[in-house]
Design a protein around this motif. Structure first.
Motif, PDB file in Angstrom:
ATOM      1  N   MET A 122       0.845  -1.211   0.000  1.00  0.00           N
ATOM      2  CA  MET A 122       0.000   0.000   0.000  1.00  0.00           C
ATOM      3  C   MET A 122       0.875   1.254   0.000  1.00  0.00           C
ATOM      4  SD  MET A 122      -2.931  -0.991   2.751  1.00  0.00           S
ATOM      5  CE  MET A 122      -3.690   0.618   2.909  1.00  0.00           C
ATOM      6  N   PHE A 123       1.902   1.261   0.859  1.00  0.00           N
ATOM      7  CA  PHE A 123       2.813   2.406   0.907  1.00  0.00           C
ATOM      8  C   PHE A 123       3.473   2.591  -0.457  1.00  0.00           C
ATOM      9  CE2 PHE A 123       3.995   3.818   5.398  1.00  0.00           C
ATOM     10  CZ  PHE A 123       2.789   3.430   5.924  1.00  0.00           C
ATOM     11  N   GLY A 124       3.855   1.450  -1.060  1.00  0.00           N
ATOM     12  CA  GLY A 124       4.504   1.503  -2.368  1.00  0.00           C
ATOM     13  C   GLY A 124       3.576   2.103  -3.412  1.00  0.00           C
ATOM     14  N   ALA A 125       2.276   1.737  -3.339  1.00  0.00           N
ATOM     15  CA  ALA A 125       1.302   2.240  -4.307  1.00  0.00           C
ATOM     16  C   ALA A 125       1.139   3.748  -4.157  1.00  0.00           C
ATOM     17  CB  ALA A 125      -0.038   1.547  -4.105  1.00  0.00           C
ATOM     18  N   TYR A 212       9.240  -4.002  -4.619  1.00  0.00           N
ATOM     19  CA  TYR A 212       8.749  -2.878  -3.802  1.00  0.00           C
ATOM     20  C   TYR A 212       9.707  -2.530  -2.676  1.00  0.00           C
ATOM     21  CZ  TYR A 212       4.499  -3.428  -6.345  1.00  0.00           C
ATOM     22  OH  TYR A 212       3.596  -3.491  -7.353  1.00  0.00           O
ATOM     23  N   GLY A 213      10.917  -3.039  -2.747  1.00  0.00           N
ATOM     24  CA  GLY A 213      11.872  -2.757  -1.675  1.00  0.00           C
ATOM     25  C   GLY A 213      12.973  -1.867  -2.175  1.00  0.00           C
ATOM     26  N   THR A 214      14.209  -2.294  -1.910  1.00  0.00           N
ATOM     27  CA  THR A 214      15.379  -1.512  -2.288  1.00  0.00           C
ATOM     28  C   THR A 214      15.517  -1.470  -3.818  1.00  0.00           C
ATOM     29  OG1 THR A 214      16.347  -2.477  -0.332  1.00  0.00           O
ATOM     30  CG2 THR A 214      17.826  -1.301  -1.811  1.00  0.00           C
TER      31      THR A 214
ATOM     32  N   ALA B  25      -9.078   6.184   3.659  1.00  0.00           N
ATOM     33  CA  ALA B  25      -8.356   7.414   3.981  1.00  0.00           C
ATOM     34  C   ALA B  25      -6.923   7.345   3.446  1.00  0.00           C
ATOM     35  CB  ALA B  25      -8.334   7.632   5.489  1.00  0.00           C
ATOM     36  N   PHE B  26      -6.320   6.164   3.581  1.00  0.00           N
ATOM     37  CA  PHE B  26      -4.941   6.004   3.135  1.00  0.00           C
ATOM     38  C   PHE B  26      -4.832   6.287   1.644  1.00  0.00           C
ATOM     39  CE2 PHE B  26      -1.116   3.660   2.023  1.00  0.00           C
ATOM     40  CZ  PHE B  26      -0.264   4.099   3.023  1.00  0.00           C
ATOM     41  N   MET B  27      -5.776   5.750   0.879  1.00  0.00           N
ATOM     42  CA  MET B  27      -5.742   5.967  -0.564  1.00  0.00           C
ATOM     43  C   MET B  27      -6.122   7.413  -0.909  1.00  0.00           C
ATOM     44  SD  MET B  27      -4.551   3.451  -1.961  1.00  0.00           S
ATOM     45  CE  MET B  27      -4.195   1.746  -1.850  1.00  0.00           C
ATOM     46  N   ALA B  28      -6.938   8.034  -0.039  1.00  0.00           N
ATOM     47  CA  ALA B  28      -7.392   9.391  -0.317  1.00  0.00           C
ATOM     48  C   ALA B  28      -6.304  10.426  -0.049  1.00  0.00           C
ATOM     49  CB  ALA B  28      -8.636   9.704   0.512  1.00  0.00           C
ATOM     50  N   VAL B  29      -5.354  10.100   0.853  1.00  0.00           N
ATOM     51  CA  VAL B  29      -4.300  11.086   1.149  1.00  0.00           C
ATOM     52  C   VAL B  29      -3.225  11.084   0.069  1.00  0.00           C
ATOM     53  CG1 VAL B  29      -4.554  10.911   3.647  1.00  0.00           C
ATOM     54  CG2 VAL B  29      -2.832   9.511   2.517  1.00  0.00           C
ATOM     55  N   LEU B  30      -3.449  10.243  -0.901  1.00  0.00           N
ATOM     56  CA  LEU B  30      -2.500  10.088  -1.993  1.00  0.00           C
ATOM     57  C   LEU B  30      -1.985  11.432  -2.521  1.00  0.00           C
ATOM     58  CD1 LEU B  30      -1.702   7.685  -3.892  1.00  0.00           C
ATOM     59  CD2 LEU B  30      -3.352   8.660  -5.443  1.00  0.00           C
ATOM     60  N   PRO B  31      -0.665  11.587  -2.624  1.00  0.00           N
ATOM     61  CA  PRO B  31      -0.143  12.824  -3.193  1.00  0.00           C
ATOM     62  C   PRO B  31      -0.404  12.831  -4.697  1.00  0.00           C
ATOM     63  CG  PRO B  31       1.656  11.302  -2.677  1.00  0.00           C
ATOM     64  CD  PRO B  31       0.390  10.645  -2.248  1.00  0.00           C
ATOM     65  N   GLY B  32      -1.479  13.414  -5.118  1.00  0.00           N
ATOM     66  CA  GLY B  32      -1.833  13.382  -6.546  1.00  0.00           C
ATOM     67  C   GLY B  32      -3.252  12.893  -6.684  1.00  0.00           C
ATOM     68  N   SER B 275       1.234  -1.606 -10.107  1.00  0.00           N
ATOM     69  CA  SER B 275       2.108  -1.140 -11.197  1.00  0.00           C
ATOM     70  C   SER B 275       1.346  -0.342 -12.244  1.00  0.00           C
ATOM     71  CB  SER B 275       2.901  -2.280 -11.833  1.00  0.00           C
ATOM     72  OG  SER B 275       2.216  -3.474 -11.771  1.00  0.00           O
ATOM     73  N   ASN B 276       0.037  -0.620 -12.419  1.00  0.00           N
ATOM     74  CA  ASN B 276      -0.744   0.173 -13.378  1.00  0.00           C
ATOM     75  C   ASN B 276      -1.309   1.443 -12.754  1.00  0.00           C
ATOM     76  OD1 ASN B 276      -0.360  -1.854 -15.237  1.00  0.00           O
ATOM     77  ND2 ASN B 276      -2.277  -2.889 -14.728  1.00  0.00           N
ATOM     78  N   ARG B 277      -0.979   1.661 -11.472  1.00  0.00           N
ATOM     79  CA  ARG B 277      -1.513   2.813 -10.720  1.00  0.00           C
ATOM     80  C   ARG B 277      -3.045   2.793 -10.747  1.00  0.00           C
ATOM     81  NH1 ARG B 277       1.427   4.983  -7.395  1.00  0.00           N
ATOM     82  NH2 ARG B 277       1.372   7.187  -7.844  1.00  0.00           N
ATOM     83  N   ASP B 278      -3.621   1.588 -10.656  1.00  0.00           N
ATOM     84  CA  ASP B 278      -5.073   1.439 -10.666  1.00  0.00           C
ATOM     85  C   ASP B 278      -5.551   1.471  -9.209  1.00  0.00           C
ATOM     86  OD1 ASP B 278      -7.658   0.825 -11.228  1.00  0.00           O
ATOM     87  OD2 ASP B 278      -7.191  -0.846 -12.559  1.00  0.00           O
ATOM     88  N   LEU B 279      -5.733   2.697  -8.687  1.00  0.00           N
ATOM     89  CA  LEU B 279      -5.845   2.834  -7.244  1.00  0.00           C
ATOM     90  C   LEU B 279      -7.121   2.251  -6.642  1.00  0.00           C
ATOM     91  CD1 LEU B 279      -4.224   6.311  -7.098  1.00  0.00           C
ATOM     92  CD2 LEU B 279      -3.225   4.159  -6.372  1.00  0.00           C
TER      93      LEU B 279
END
Lengths: 272, 314
Positions: A122-125, A212-214, B25-32, B275-279
């Motif tokens: 999630m953090f990575g996303a 998703y790491g280093t 909330a976690f997904m909503a605070v997304l920078p962007g 990886s596809n940024r499909d949030l």
């Protein structure tokens, strides 16, 4: 003096070797771990390259040595984050009255539903994959186990006569926590740190394996495994060496944790 | 009993509600902006605004949250911002694949751990017990994805007995399905089995010290008979708790193992989503995984009460 137990010795030796390997890698490695040499791709183990070379011609032993730095760095920061949040929370939950304590522990339980790997993905996303996000995510995911263990230890300390005496003498909760509770749960913190370190090593390896790491080019055991996957049929050794490194590191920290637990609580020893 | 049931159900529902808020909330605070992320940096402002309007991203956050939650409760997980495909059916299909893995892994773990842990406890001062202990200690140190790679090297590369990767639905070709399931299930199951073995051992050791077991022995039962008739049910209580926690670990472990064996499960869907940024997809899959973890813990709580009659009156 207490007798040393086999787990403690074995764990201590393994962890010391890994730490030494990481320290030595700062001043010496057989080759530059990130040096790409197209002419020496996928070499088998030999006197020149003890563990052989990878698809870019990089020396595998040098990468394993430098990779131990990544592993230890992630472990130290993740366990640090977990301890800095988890220990005060655990002590607080033991010292405050019923419902705030209940709220803390319920929040703690809730965090357990977010395992390290999921949290890190999630953090990575959201923030992009990096060593920092991996460390913070693994650290946060380890907070519940710290808080739980420390709370149970702190509850016992709170029932001791010296704490009762300190409270009767009118000492404020904060000084009691600092002077009486914290020093008496340090053994629990040490044991939990060792166990959490093993989990952090596993999580970092898994995250680097998933990408998703280093990030490259910094060597990491998990990413070495990931890169080895396309050569499983032709050069399986590329997976074996970092794999063994991960397993030995986890084993070392687990044994150290077990050994420390036995040493601090001899009653448990005959159960192992 | 009833009170406890109501309390546990309440805790489960509240945990579920709070975690849904956390995930959202976690997904909503997304920078962007998710729409900008989905369309890429070169998209025009009009296109981004259109996508935001289309998916309701221009509404206030609480409205978006309740809309999402309402959808979840009705099994509607929304439509992907990226592929514009409904997410629910994808998650459902992939979940089935992952469940096969998890269930097979759990069965292997139990089949390994129950006998091994019992033997380790019964012979805990003998060489065989110590050898099994060392074996389980080593097993705990091997992550499932590493076990998977090692199993591929041995059984697919060296011996050529089983396929190295891939997935065939059971309805399509049951033999191939089983062949492809064995290695990933083993990599999950053996590692969890090693962990579980230690808990089984510890639980059985506790039971072995109980008076009722000594009485059973005194009445002439052999050690294993006494353990079988009187001990295992008592030893099962702590083991079931661990089993529940392990189910959660297996579910998350499957995320990585799916990558190793190129299996189209929930984990692969999650990683593809990232990886596809499909949030929205990521948000949905994370919520499904968290729901699964909470649900398993809730069921373990209930099972715990069923197994230990003393807890029923508490």
């Amino acid at each position: 003096m207490k007798r040393l137990n086999p787990s403690l010795i074995a764990g201590g030796v393994i962890v010391t070797v890994i730490v030494l390997m990481a320290l030595v890698s700062f001043v010496w490695t057989p080759y530059d771990a990130t040096l790409v040499t197209p002419t020496s791709r996928l070499l088998k183990p030999s006197w020149e390259h003890w563990f052989g070379t990878d698809k870019f011609g990089r020396d595998v032993l040098s990468q394993i040595m430098v990779g131990s730095r990544t592993t230890l760095f992630v472990g130290v920061v993740a366990v640090g984050v977990a301890a800095v949040i988890g220990v005060p929370l655990g002590i607080l939950a033991a010292m405050v009255r019923r419902w705030p304590s209940e709220v803390i522990m319920r929040a703690n339980d809730l965090l357990l539903a977010f395992p390290a790997l999921l949290l890190a993905i999630m953090f990575g996303a959201v923030f992009g994959a990096s060593t920092l996000t991996a460390m913070v995510a693994i650290g946060i995911a380890s907070v519940p186990s710290f808080a739980r263990v420390i709370r149970s230890g702190a509850l016992q300390v709170m029932r001791t006569e010296y704490v009762l005496a300190a409270r009767a003498a009118g000492r404020q909760p904060f000084p009691i926590a600092l002077r009486h509770v914290l020093p008496n749960v340090t053994s629990l913190i040490t044991v939990q740190a060792s166990v959490s370190f093993a989990i952090a090593v596993l999580a970092e390896a898994a995250l680097s394996f998933l990408g998703y790491g280093t990030p490259p080019p910094t060597p990491s055991w998990g990413r070495m495994l990931q890169e080895s996957q396309e050569f499983l049929f032709t050069a399986p050794r590329l997976a074996i060496f970092p794999g063994i490194a991960i397993a030995i590191a986890v084993l070392g920290f687990n044994l150290l944790g077990d050994g420390l637990r036995d040493r601090f609580d001899p009653k448990l020893e005959d159960r192992r | 009993m009833i009170l406890r049931l109501i309390e546990r159900t309440g805790v489960f529902l509240v945990s579920l509600a709070v975690s849904s808020i956390l995930v959202f909330a976690f997904m909503a605070v997304l920078p962007g902006d998710p729409a900008r992320v989905a369309l890429g940096v070169n998209a025009s402002d009009e296109a981004v605004a259109e996508l935001r309007r289309q998916f309701g991203l221009d509404r206030p956050l609480p409205t978006q949250y309740f809309d999402w939650l309402g959808g979840l409760l009705h099994g509607d997980l929304g439509t992907s911002y990226v592929s514009k495909v409904a997410i629910g059916p994808q998650v459902f299909d992939r979940l089935q694949v992952t469940l096969w893995l998890v269930v097979a892994g759990m069965i292997i773990a139990l089949v390994v751990a129950a006998p091994a842990g019992t033997v380790m406890a019964a012979r805990h001062r003998k060489i065989s017990g110590l050898a099994l202990s060392a074996f389980s200690q080593a097993g705990v140190a091997v992550p499932a994805f590493l076990a998977g790679i090692l199993l591929i090297v041995v059984f697919a590369v060296r011996l050529g007995w089983l396929p190295a990767n891939g997935w065939t639905p059971p309805a399509q070709d049951p033999t191939m399905f089983l062949k492809q399931l064995i290695l990933p299930a083993l990599s999950l199951g053996l590692v969890q089995g090693a962990v579980l073995t230690r808990y089984v051992r510890s639980a059985v050791l506790d039971v072995l010290r109980e008076d009722y077991l000594r009485t059973a022995r005194a009445k002439g039962l052999r050690p294993f008979q006494a353990l079988w008739r009187h001990g295992l049910r008592n030893a099962a209580v702590p083991v079931v708790t661990v089993l529940g926690l392990q189910l959660a670990t297996l579910l998350i472990g499957a995320v990585v193992v799916e990558r190793v064996f190129v299996i189209p499960g929930l984990g692969s869907l999650l990683l593809d989503g990232v990886s596809n940024r499909d949030l929205l997809l990521v948000q949905d899959v994370v919520m499904v995984l968290v729901l699964a973890v909470l649900l398993v813990n809730f069921l373990v709580d209930l099972l715990y009460v069923a197994l230990d009659p003393r807890l029923r009156t508490a």
